[in-house]
Design a protein around this motif. Structure first.
Motif, short mmCIF file in Angstrom:
data_model
loop_
_atom_site.label_atom_id
_atom_site.label_comp_id
_atom_site.label_asym_id
_atom_site.label_seq_id
_atom_site.Cartn_x
_atom_site.Cartn_y
_atom_site.Cartn_z
N VAL A 23 12.76 -21.56 30.31
CA VAL A 23 12.49 -20.72 29.26
C VAL A 23 13.46 -21.05 28.03
CG1 VAL A 23 11.97 -18.02 28.68
CG2 VAL A 23 11.35 -19.17 30.93
N SER A 24 13.06 -21.01 26.91
CA SER A 24 13.78 -20.92 25.85
C SER A 24 14.68 -19.60 25.53
CB SER A 24 13.02 -21.10 24.35
OG SER A 24 12.28 -19.92 24.25
N GLY A 25 15.88 -19.88 25.11
CA GLY A 25 16.83 -18.76 25.19
C GLY A 25 16.68 -18.00 23.80
N SER A 26 15.88 -18.55 22.95
CA SER A 26 15.88 -17.76 21.61
C SER A 26 14.39 -18.32 21.18
CB SER A 26 16.59 -18.03 20.58
OG SER A 26 16.82 -19.48 20.44
N ALA A 27 13.71 -17.45 20.37
CA ALA A 27 12.38 -17.91 19.62
C ALA A 27 12.47 -19.29 19.04
CB ALA A 27 12.00 -16.63 18.70
N LEU A 28 11.45 -20.01 19.18
CA LEU A 28 11.44 -21.21 18.50
C LEU A 28 10.98 -20.92 16.77
CD1 LEU A 28 9.97 -23.52 21.07
CD2 LEU A 28 12.29 -22.86 20.77
N THR A 29 10.71 -21.92 16.27
CA THR A 29 10.48 -22.01 14.71
C THR A 29 8.97 -21.21 14.62
OG1 THR A 29 9.57 -24.17 14.73
CG2 THR A 29 11.81 -23.85 13.99
N ASP A 30 7.99 -21.23 15.84
CA ASP A 30 7.08 -20.65 15.52
C ASP A 30 6.87 -18.90 15.82
OD1 ASP A 30 7.47 -20.64 18.34
OD2 ASP A 30 5.61 -21.50 18.73
N GLY A 31 8.28 -18.66 16.20
CA GLY A 31 8.31 -17.22 16.49
C GLY A 31 8.12 -16.80 17.98
N PHE A 32 7.81 -17.66 18.56
CA PHE A 32 7.51 -17.36 20.13
C PHE A 32 8.68 -17.81 20.84
CE2 PHE A 32 3.19 -17.29 18.31
CZ PHE A 32 2.73 -16.07 18.75
N PHE A 33 8.89 -17.12 22.21
CA PHE A 33 9.44 -17.74 23.19
C PHE A 33 8.67 -18.32 24.06
CE2 PHE A 33 11.81 -13.80 21.81
CZ PHE A 33 13.23 -14.12 22.05
N ILE B 247 0.13 -49.76 39.05
CA ILE B 247 1.37 -48.84 38.67
C ILE B 247 0.57 -47.61 37.89
CG2 ILE B 247 2.93 -48.62 36.85
CD1 ILE B 247 3.59 -51.65 37.00
N SER B 248 1.19 -46.46 38.47
CA SER B 248 0.65 -45.30 37.79
C SER B 248 1.80 -44.41 37.34
CB SER B 248 -0.39 -44.39 38.99
OG SER B 248 0.62 -44.14 40.05
N ARG B 249 1.52 -43.71 36.25
CA ARG B 249 2.41 -42.71 35.77
C ARG B 249 1.91 -41.67 34.89
NH1 ARG B 249 5.96 -44.86 31.35
NH2 ARG B 249 4.07 -46.18 30.73
N THR B 250 2.17 -40.34 35.56
CA THR B 250 1.40 -38.97 34.81
C THR B 250 2.53 -38.04 34.24
OG1 THR B 250 1.45 -38.12 37.00
CG2 THR B 250 -0.43 -39.56 36.48
N VAL B 251 2.08 -37.33 33.51
CA VAL B 251 3.01 -36.33 32.87
C VAL B 251 2.23 -35.25 32.72
CG1 VAL B 251 4.55 -35.44 30.97
CG2 VAL B 251 4.72 -37.74 31.85
N LEU B 252 2.42 -33.90 33.07
CA LEU B 252 1.72 -32.61 32.89
C LEU B 252 2.65 -31.75 32.28
CD1 LEU B 252 -0.63 -30.72 32.82
CD2 LEU B 252 0.09 -30.28 35.32
N VAL B 253 2.51 -31.01 31.14
CA VAL B 253 3.32 -30.30 30.25
C VAL B 253 2.72 -28.89 30.30
CG1 VAL B 253 4.64 -29.36 28.25
CG2 VAL B 253 4.45 -32.11 29.20
N GLU B 254 3.02 -27.76 30.85
CA GLU B 254 2.38 -26.41 30.86
C GLU B 254 3.25 -25.61 29.92
OE1 GLU B 254 0.52 -25.58 34.86
OE2 GLU B 254 2.32 -26.71 35.52
N ASP B 255 2.75 -24.78 28.98
CA ASP B 255 3.47 -24.03 28.15
C ASP B 255 2.72 -22.54 28.27
OD1 ASP B 255 5.31 -23.27 26.15
OD2 ASP B 255 4.19 -24.19 24.39
N ALA B 256 3.72 -21.58 28.08
CA ALA B 256 3.29 -20.36 27.89
C ALA B 256 4.27 -19.54 26.89
CB ALA B 256 3.30 -19.62 29.35
N VAL B 257 3.46 -18.60 25.92
CA VAL B 257 4.31 -18.01 24.95
C VAL B 257 4.43 -16.57 25.03
CG1 VAL B 257 3.94 -20.09 23.42
CG2 VAL B 257 2.52 -18.08 23.44
N SER B 258 5.69 -16.01 24.53
CA SER B 258 5.56 -14.40 24.58
C SER B 258 6.52 -14.06 23.20
CB SER B 258 6.40 -13.82 25.74
OG SER B 258 6.60 -12.53 25.52
N THR B 259 6.16 -12.93 22.72
CA THR B 259 6.84 -12.34 21.64
C THR B 259 8.46 -11.84 21.93
OG1 THR B 259 5.70 -10.54 21.76
CG2 THR B 259 4.87 -11.93 20.36
#
Length: 274
Positions: free
Chosen positions: A137-147, A192-204
């Motif tokens: 979890v980001s320790g501060s809000a990012l440039t989009d204003g969300f955590f 050869i197989s390679r996979t990446v999954l990125v899950e993101d959730a935001v909060s004010t």
């Protein structure tokens, strides 16, 4: 003094005459070096055979998906959390397998020294896979204003079914034994197989309720992919009867792809020199 000189002349003449009467010994013709030869087998010529082996493959997955993750998150705001460089824990795996195959080559022999070129093939099931994830979890809000609450799941796997090595051999014939060392080039066929999954959730707020965003994913799977590397090892051929010989061998192969793979095998074989 005259007596001593006369005696020396007489003895020298007698020795020369005796040497002239001696038979032409083989040792005088250089046959001693031939007699010291340890080789009793003619190894020169073409040969072929079948082999079976057993060994271990060691896969190093660390960093194998870094470029894929960086491309997926290009210009994404969560890159401010340096997500592409997270250590996801994709480490090493080791698996064992048996295999079977064949070999053929050509030997050139000079007295007891034997040089040759050989192709060796092994079919088996070598490889492995690894999966890991990390959430932060980001320790501060990012440039989009969300955590942001970001979770990355990554996996990678390789399966090598066929390997062929092209070797140069150097050997020394000792009776019916031919111990040798070799080195050369290796080819393999792999899935050869390679996979990446990125899950993101935001909060004010950092302690507030997080709303999930559309997950991002990337997949790179290839079948029957040609991989390259090198080989080295040692072994011994043992002449049994006529052109028939048995073989015992250890071989090391390293394939340098997105997934660094080392394979060590011990092999036994039966061949025939034509």
């Amino acid at each position: 003094m005259r007596g001593l000189l006369l005696a020396a002349v007489v003895l020298g003449t007698a020795s020369a005459a005796h040497a002239a009467d001696m038979p032409d010994l083989p040792i005088l013709r250089g046959s001693l070096s031939d007699g010291l030869s340890q080789s009793s087998v003619n190894w020169q010529g073409f040969y072929a055979g079948a082999q079976g082996g057993y060994g271990a493959s060691d896969e190093h997955f660390s960093g194998s998906n870094t470029n894929m993750l960086a491309t997926l998150l290009d210009h994404n705001v969560i890159q401010q959390m340096d997500v592409a460089n997270w250590n996801l824990g994709l480490g090493g795996e080791s698996h064992r397998s048996s295999g079977y195959g064949a070999f053929f080559g050509y030997n050139a022999q000079w007295e007891d020294v034997v040089y040759g070129l050989e192709v060796s093939y092994l079919h088996g099931s070598y490889g492995g896979m690894s999966q890991a994830s990390k959430e932060l979890v980001s320790g501060s809000a990012l440039t989009d204003g969300f955590f942001h609450d970001v979770k990355v799941t990554s996996s990678a796997g390789i399966s090598i079914s066929d390997m062929a090595t092209f070797r140069g051999r150097a050997a020394y014939a000792w009776g019916c034994f031919l111990p040798y060392i070799f080195g050369g080039f290796a080819l393999g066929k792999a899935d050869i197989s390679r996979t990446v999954l990125v899950e993101d959730a935001v909060s004010t707020t950092i302690g507030g309720t997080y709303t999930s965003l559309q997950p991002l994913s990337a997949n790179d799977t290839v079948h029957n992919h040609m991989i390259y590397g090198y080989t080295a090892g040692l072994g011994v051929d043992v002449n049994l009867v006529g052109g028939l010989f048995a073989r015992a061998e250890w071989e090391y192969i390293r394939f340098t792809t997105n997934i660094d793979t080392n394979i060590n095998t011990v092999r036994a074989g039966l061949g025939y020199k034509f």
